[in-house]
Scaffold this motif. Structure first.
Motif, PDB file in Angstrom:
ATOM      1  N   VAL A  16      31.115  37.473  47.683  1.00 14.72           N
ATOM      2  CA  VAL A  16      31.895  37.510  46.441  1.00 14.72           C
ATOM      3  C   VAL A  16      31.998  38.915  45.865  1.00 14.72           C
ATOM      4  N   GLY A  17      31.263  39.854  46.409  1.00 13.27           N
ATOM      5  CA  GLY A  17      31.331  41.242  45.959  1.00 13.27           C
ATOM      6  C   GLY A  17      31.021  42.161  47.118  1.00 13.27           C
ATOM      7  N   CYS A  18      31.812  43.227  47.256  1.00 11.53           N
ATOM      8  CA  CYS A  18      31.603  44.146  48.369  1.00 11.53           C
ATOM      9  C   CYS A  18      32.128  45.526  48.003  1.00 11.53           C
ATOM     10  N   ARG A  19      31.367  46.554  48.342  1.00 11.33           N
ATOM     11  CA  ARG A  19      31.791  47.939  48.129  1.00 11.33           C
ATOM     12  C   ARG A  19      31.286  48.786  49.290  1.00 11.33           C
ATOM     13  N   ASP A  31      29.160  48.264  41.367  1.00 13.04           N
ATOM     14  CA  ASP A  31      30.540  47.860  41.619  1.00 13.04           C
ATOM     15  C   ASP A  31      30.607  46.537  42.383  1.00 13.04           C
ATOM     16  N   ALA A  32      29.726  46.371  43.364  1.00 13.56           N
ATOM     17  CA  ALA A  32      29.687  45.108  44.106  1.00 13.56           C
ATOM     18  C   ALA A  32      29.278  43.960  43.183  1.00 13.56           C
ATOM     19  N   GLU A  34      29.730  43.831  39.887  1.00 14.75           N
ATOM     20  CA  GLU A  34      30.849  43.564  38.968  1.00 14.75           C
ATOM     21  C   GLU A  34      31.926  42.714  39.632  1.00 14.75           C
ATOM     22  N   GLN A  35      32.227  43.011  40.883  1.00 16.74           N
ATOM     23  CA  GLN A  35      33.207  42.203  41.600  1.00 16.74           C
ATOM     24  C   GLN A  35      32.707  40.768  41.756  1.00 16.74           C
ATOM     25  N   ALA A  36      31.424  40.605  42.055  1.00 16.56           N
ATOM     26  CA  ALA A  36      30.852  39.267  42.200  1.00 16.56           C
ATOM     27  C   ALA A  36      30.888  38.509  40.874  1.00 16.56           C
ATOM     28  N   TRP A  38      33.023  38.920  38.476  1.00 18.67           N
ATOM     29  CA  TRP A  38      34.410  38.575  38.225  1.00 18.67           C
ATOM     30  C   TRP A  38      34.814  37.333  39.033  1.00 18.67           C
ATOM     31  N   ALA A  39      34.322  37.260  40.273  1.00 16.42           N
ATOM     32  CA  ALA A  39      34.668  36.142  41.155  1.00 16.42           C
ATOM     33  C   ALA A  39      33.952  34.854  40.764  1.00 16.42           C
TER      34      ALA A  39
END
Length: 86
Positions: A16-19, A31-32, A34-36, A38-39
């Protein structure tokens, strides 16, 4: 070298998050995360497991998890099972 940080939702069995970055700094894992976040809209009862990497134990990272109410679970030093899921 290229460094990759990713967050796996074990329940959903998906990343669910990757950088990706050329340096291993707190911003990469933040950043990873934050993406997770958000998802993943439903965040109650989340547990974040990581190894003892300095990025995952940094003040900025742990404060961000605390802001979201995420419980941290950190493995033991030298434990080969820390990244077994990954």
């Amino acid at each position: 070298f290229v460094y990759v940080a990713f967050v796996i939702d074990v329940y959903a069995r998906s990343i669910v998050g990757c950088r990706v970055a050329t340096s291993m700094r707190t911003a990469l894992v933040l950043d990873a995360l934050e993406q997770a976040l958000w998802a993943r809209k439903h965040r109650q009862g989340l547990i974040h497991h990581s190894d003892r990497g300095s990025q995952y134990l940094s003040i900025r990272y742990t404060e961000r998890m605390a802001d979201e109410g995420i419980n941290a679970s950190v493995g033991t030093t030298g434990d080969s099972y820390d990244n077994a899921l990954a």
